[in-house]
Design a protein around this motif. Structure first.
Motif, mmCIF file in Angstrom:
data_model
loop_
_atom_site.group_PDB
_atom_site.id
_atom_site.type_symbol
_atom_site.label_atom_id
_atom_site.label_comp_id
_atom_site.label_asym_id
_atom_site.label_seq_id
_atom_site.Cartn_x
_atom_site.Cartn_y
_atom_site.Cartn_z
ATOM 1 N N MET A 1 65.071 28.586 43.346
ATOM 2 C CA MET A 1 64.831 30.002 43.258
ATOM 3 C C MET A 1 66.120 30.745 43.554
ATOM 4 O O MET A 1 66.277 31.330 44.612
ATOM 5 C CB MET A 1 63.772 30.433 44.256
ATOM 6 N N THR A 2 67.015 30.676 42.633
ATOM 7 C CA THR A 2 68.249 31.416 42.819
ATOM 8 C C THR A 2 68.040 32.853 42.366
ATOM 9 O O THR A 2 67.208 33.130 41.508
ATOM 10 C CB THR A 2 69.396 30.760 42.046
ATOM 11 N N GLU A 3 68.780 33.732 42.937
ATOM 12 C CA GLU A 3 68.618 35.155 42.656
ATOM 13 C C GLU A 3 69.340 35.519 41.367
ATOM 14 O O GLU A 3 70.477 35.969 41.374
ATOM 15 C CB GLU A 3 69.124 35.963 43.844
ATOM 16 N N ASP A 4 68.646 35.306 40.244
ATOM 17 C CA ASP A 4 69.211 35.606 38.932
ATOM 18 C C ASP A 4 68.180 36.374 38.107
ATOM 19 O O ASP A 4 67.215 36.905 38.649
ATOM 20 C CB ASP A 4 69.666 34.323 38.228
ATOM 21 N N SER A 5 68.348 36.412 36.805
ATOM 22 C CA SER A 5 67.459 37.195 35.946
ATOM 23 C C SER A 5 66.044 36.636 35.879
ATOM 24 O O SER A 5 65.110 37.357 35.538
ATOM 25 C CB SER A 5 68.050 37.285 34.535
ATOM 26 N N LEU A 6 65.846 35.366 36.209
ATOM 27 C CA LEU A 6 64.521 34.751 36.157
ATOM 28 C C LEU A 6 63.833 34.685 37.514
ATOM 29 O O LEU A 6 62.787 34.051 37.661
ATOM 30 C CB LEU A 6 64.624 33.335 35.574
ATOM 31 N N TYR A 7 64.394 35.325 38.508
ATOM 32 C CA TYR A 7 63.883 35.221 39.875
ATOM 33 C C TYR A 7 62.417 35.630 39.974
ATOM 34 O O TYR A 7 61.623 34.943 40.630
ATOM 35 C CB TYR A 7 64.731 36.065 40.822
ATOM 36 N N LYS A 8 62.024 36.722 39.342
ATOM 37 C CA LYS A 8 60.641 37.197 39.448
ATOM 38 C C LYS A 8 59.659 36.201 38.843
ATOM 39 O O LYS A 8 58.576 35.969 39.389
ATOM 40 C CB LYS A 8 60.497 38.563 38.778
ATOM 41 N N LYS A 9 60.023 35.577 37.729
ATOM 42 C CA LYS A 9 59.142 34.592 37.095
ATOM 43 C C LYS A 9 59.013 33.331 37.952
ATOM 44 O O LYS A 9 57.930 32.778 38.099
ATOM 45 C CB LYS A 9 59.651 34.230 35.707
ATOM 46 N N VAL A 10 60.117 32.900 38.510
ATOM 47 C CA VAL A 10 60.091 31.710 39.364
ATOM 48 C C VAL A 10 59.305 32.000 40.639
ATOM 49 O O VAL A 10 58.551 31.156 41.124
ATOM 50 C CB VAL A 10 61.527 31.242 39.684
ATOM 51 N N ARG A 11 59.454 33.193 41.178
ATOM 52 C CA ARG A 11 58.705 33.601 42.369
ATOM 53 C C ARG A 11 57.204 33.585 42.089
ATOM 54 O O ARG A 11 56.413 33.120 42.904
ATOM 55 C CB ARG A 11 59.165 34.994 42.806
ATOM 56 N N SER A 12 56.812 34.062 40.921
ATOM 57 C CA SER A 12 55.404 34.047 40.526
ATOM 58 C C SER A 12 54.883 32.616 40.400
ATOM 59 O O SER A 12 53.775 32.304 40.841
ATOM 60 C CB SER A 12 55.232 34.799 39.205
ATOM 61 N N ALA A 13 55.684 31.740 39.811
ATOM 62 C CA ALA A 13 55.287 30.335 39.681
ATOM 63 C C ALA A 13 55.143 29.682 41.057
ATOM 64 O O ALA A 13 54.224 28.895 41.289
ATOM 65 C CB ALA A 13 56.305 29.582 38.836
ATOM 66 N N LEU A 14 56.030 30.021 41.982
ATOM 67 C CA LEU A 14 55.947 29.489 43.341
ATOM 68 C C LEU A 14 54.656 29.932 44.019
ATOM 69 O O LEU A 14 53.987 29.128 44.681
ATOM 70 C CB LEU A 14 57.152 29.930 44.164
ATOM 71 N N GLU A 15 54.293 31.176 43.845
ATOM 72 C CA GLU A 15 53.055 31.679 44.439
ATOM 73 C C GLU A 15 51.834 30.962 43.864
ATOM 74 O O GLU A 15 50.881 30.678 44.587
ATOM 75 C CB GLU A 15 52.949 33.187 44.227
ATOM 76 N N GLN A 16 51.857 30.650 42.577
ATOM 77 C CA GLN A 16 50.752 29.917 41.966
ATOM 78 C C GLN A 16 50.661 28.494 42.512
ATOM 79 O O GLN A 16 49.571 27.986 42.766
ATOM 80 C CB GLN A 16 50.909 29.893 40.459
ATOM 81 N N VAL A 17 51.796 27.851 42.694
ATOM 82 C CA VAL A 17 51.801 26.480 43.220
ATOM 83 C C VAL A 17 51.276 26.458 44.654
ATOM 84 O O VAL A 17 50.449 25.616 45.009
ATOM 85 C CB VAL A 17 53.219 25.874 43.145
#
Length: 88
Positions: A1-17
């Motif tokens: 989860m690096t702070e880049d342009s995809l951070y919000k999508k990766v954060r959402s995936a983490l919450e689902q997991v």
């Protein structure tokens, strides 16, 4: 989860997991304070986007090495390597 342009999508995936009782190991920038203490986090320094992948791969390589050693696999003799790197 690096702070880049995809951070919000990766954060959402983490919450689902984590909502499904998953226990992910997270590679995150050392400046990211949004992760809870209950997560397993490997911290890496933040750098420019084009170099971030190089910094992220180092702990992943070390993790895979130590997992292989713990499972008793010979890390110097991977299976079927000759088939995948044969050059004619």
């Amino acid at each position: 989860m690096t702070e880049d342009s995809l951070y919000k999508k990766v954060r959402s995936a983490l919450e689902q997991v984590t909502a499904r009782k998953g226990m992910p190991i997270i590679i995150a920038n050392d400046t990211d304070t949004s992760l809870s203490e209950s997560n397993r986090v490997i911290r890496v320094p933040k750098t420019v986007d084009c170099l971030q992948g190089l910094l992220n791969i180092i702990p992943l390589q070390l993790l895979s090495y130590h997992l292989a050693v713990a499972k008793g696999f010979d890390v110097d003799m991977p299976r079927n390597l000759a088939k995948s790197v044969t050059v004619e």
